[in-house]
Scaffold this active site. Sequence first.
Site, PDB file in Angstrom:
ATOM      1  N   GLY A  71       0.780  -1.213  -0.099  1.00  0.00           N
ATOM      2  CA  GLY A  71       0.033  -0.012  -0.023  1.00  0.00           C
ATOM      3  C   GLY A  71       0.893   1.311  -0.059  1.00  0.00           C
ATOM      4  N   THR A  72       1.775   1.241   0.713  1.00  0.00           N
ATOM      5  CA  THR A  72       2.710   2.485   0.774  1.00  0.00           C
ATOM      6  C   THR A  72       3.392   2.522  -0.650  1.00  0.00           C
ATOM      7  OG1 THR A  72       3.412   1.813   3.156  1.00  0.00           O
ATOM      8  CG2 THR A  72       4.700   3.472   1.960  1.00  0.00           C
ATOM      9  N   GLN A 179      -7.752  -0.127   3.311  1.00  0.00           N
ATOM     10  CA  GLN A 179      -8.567  -0.781   4.279  1.00  0.00           C
ATOM     11  C   GLN A 179     -10.045  -1.331   3.899  1.00  0.00           C
ATOM     12  OE1 GLN A 179      -8.063  -1.364   7.803  1.00  0.00           O
ATOM     13  NE2 GLN A 179      -5.971  -0.483   7.468  1.00  0.00           N
ATOM     14  N   SER A 199      -3.517  -3.527  -0.477  1.00  0.00           N
ATOM     15  CA  SER A 199      -2.297  -4.159  -0.125  1.00  0.00           C
ATOM     16  C   SER A 199      -2.938  -5.511   0.222  1.00  0.00           C
ATOM     17  CB  SER A 199      -1.875  -3.489   1.091  1.00  0.00           C
ATOM     18  OG  SER A 199      -1.004  -4.200   1.647  1.00  0.00           O
ATOM     19  N   ALA A 200      -2.167  -6.495  -0.020  1.00  0.00           N
ATOM     20  CA  ALA A 200      -2.762  -7.812   0.371  1.00  0.00           C
ATOM     21  C   ALA A 200      -2.700  -8.234   1.694  1.00  0.00           C
ATOM     22  CB  ALA A 200      -1.775  -8.984  -0.485  1.00  0.00           C
ATOM     23  N   CYS A 325       0.351   3.671  13.938  1.00  0.00           N
ATOM     24  CA  CYS A 325       1.505   4.448  13.403  1.00  0.00           C
ATOM     25  C   CYS A 325       2.012   5.186  14.465  1.00  0.00           C
ATOM     26  CB  CYS A 325       1.475   5.272  12.173  1.00  0.00           C
ATOM     27  SG  CYS A 325       1.153   4.268  10.892  1.00  0.00           S
TER      28      CYS A 325
HETATM   29  C1  LIG Z   1      -1.817  -0.377   5.798  1.00  0.00           C
HETATM   30  C2  LIG Z   1      -2.379   0.767   5.220  1.00  0.00           C
HETATM   31  C3  LIG Z   1      -1.236   1.276   4.144  1.00  0.00           C
HETATM   32  C4  LIG Z   1       0.031   0.786   3.807  1.00  0.00           C
HETATM   33  O1  LIG Z   1       0.200  -0.567   3.234  1.00  0.00           O
HETATM   34  P1  LIG Z   1       1.353  -1.372   3.400  1.00  0.00           P
HETATM   35  O2  LIG Z   1       1.181  -2.512   2.475  1.00  0.00           O
HETATM   36  O3  LIG Z   1       1.705  -1.850   4.672  1.00  0.00           O
HETATM   37  O4  LIG Z   1       2.579  -0.689   2.755  1.00  0.00           O
HETATM   38  C5  LIG Z   1      -1.659   2.303   3.507  1.00  0.00           C
HETATM   39  N1  LIG Z   1      -2.889   3.147   3.725  1.00  0.00           N
HETATM   40  C6  LIG Z   1      -3.640   2.673   4.507  1.00  0.00           C
HETATM   41  C7  LIG Z   1      -5.083   3.361   4.779  1.00  0.00           C
HETATM   42  C8  LIG Z   1      -3.455   1.446   5.443  1.00  0.00           C
HETATM   43  O5  LIG Z   1      -4.310   0.865   6.278  1.00  0.00           O
END
Ligand SMILES: *Cc1c(COP(=O)(O)O)cnc(C)c1O
Length: 385
Positions: A71-72, A179, A199-200, A325
Site C-alpha cells: 500500500g505504501t 482498508q 495491499s494484500a 503508526c
Molecule cells: C496499511 C495501510 C497502508 C500501507 O500499506 P502497506 O502494504 O503496509 O505498505 C496504506 N494506507 C492505509 C489506509 C493502510 O491501512
Amino acid sequence: MKRIYLDYAATTPVDSAVIKEMLPYFNEIFGNPSSLHYFGRQASNAVEKARNIAAGFIGAKPEEIIFTSGGTESDNFALKGISWANSNKGKHIITSNIEHHAIFESCMFLEKNGFRVSYLPVEPSGILNPEEVKKAITRDTILITIMHSNNEIGTIQPIREIGHIARENDVYFHIDAVQSFGHIPLNVDELNVDMLSASAHKLYGPKGVGLLYIRKGTRIAPFMNGGSQERKLRASTHNVPGIVGFGKAIELASVNMNKESEFITSLRDKLINGILLDIDNTELNGDNIQRLPNNVNVSIKFVEGEGIILGLDLDGIAVSSGSACTSGSLEPSHVLKAIGRTADLAHGSIRMTLGKYNTEEEIDYTLEKLHVIVKRLRKMSPLLK
Ligand SMILES: *Cc1c(COP(=O)(O)O)cnc(C)c1O
C-alpha cells in the site's frame, strides 16, 4: 495463554488456502515471468491470472492493474507519478487531514519539491464534505487524493461524489482503498476514480505485495526504472508467490466478503454497544453509520490508552492505540485531533479492529476484561482527583 487478536487493521494472518496456493511458486514454478521459456511462461501465467482476478474484483481491465510491494508503494507511486508527469499542467494537490502516513509523507515530500498541497479538514464525524473539495480546486490542481476508508476511525468517505467533482474539473482522482479492499464492494467506474491503492496483507494475503489501479489514459511517470515489467511503470522481477497469494486472497474475498462483513459488523456493534453502555464516560470516534464493518475506536475518559493496551495484553488481548503508526509516541493521533478530540480524550483512545477469525466469545471476554481494567486504572487516575 489463549490469545485474542483485535488488530486486523494493522495486518491479518494469511488464510491457509492462500498459503497453499503460494507454496508451489517458491520452488516448483519458480521461473522469472519475463523469461520466454517454459519456466517463465508458467510464472507469467500465474501473475496474469492474479491480475485478471484483481481487475475483475474492482471492475477494471487487467492492463490497468500494476503490482507493487504494498500500500505504501502504491500511494507513493500515485502521488509522485502524477506529480512528475503533470507538473507542466499544474502543481497543486488536494488531500484531507486524516490520511495515512504514506499519503501525508508523500505530500510533504512533494511540497519540498515545488508542489502545493491543500489538507482539507473533515467534519467531527470524520467525513469530508465534498463541497470542501469543490472549493479547494484551482486552475493549478492536478490531483485529488482521498482515502476510501480511514485506518484509525473506520470512516468511509463519499468517494463517488468527490470523484464526480474531480471529473467535472478534469482533475485526476486517487483513493487509498487499503482498508476497504476485500472488505466492502469497490467499483472504479461507480466511484469515478482514476487510481486506487490496495495491499494484500490487509485481506488475509501475504505482506509485501500490493497493487495500484491506473485508469487507461492516465498520464503517470514510472515509479521504478529498470526492466520492462508492468508496462515499464514498475520495473523489477515480479514477486510471483506474493502476487499469486494476493490473487487467491481476492478470489476468497469476492466469494465470502458480504457474508463475512455481516458477521464482523455484528461483532463490532456488540463491542461498541458493550463499551458505550457499560462503561461511563466513553465516546465512539468516527461516524457510526459510514463506518468499516470491523472498526471500533473509542475514547475512554480519565485513563491512558497505553495503560489499557498493556492491561489487555496481560490478559492475552491485542488491541492498538488510536493508530498503529502513532503508538509508541506521545503525540496524539492526527486523525483524532482532526475530528476535534482534545488531547486527553485522544490519549484515552483505543482501536480494536476485527476479522473473520474472531468469535462472539472473544468479544464477551474482551468486554469483561476491559471493564475491569478501566475500573482499576480509573481508581489510580490522578485525572479524577
Ligand atoms: C496499511 C495501510 C497502508 C500501507 O500499506 P502497506 O502494504 O503496509 O505498505 C496504506 N494506507 C492505509 C489506509 C493502510 O491501512
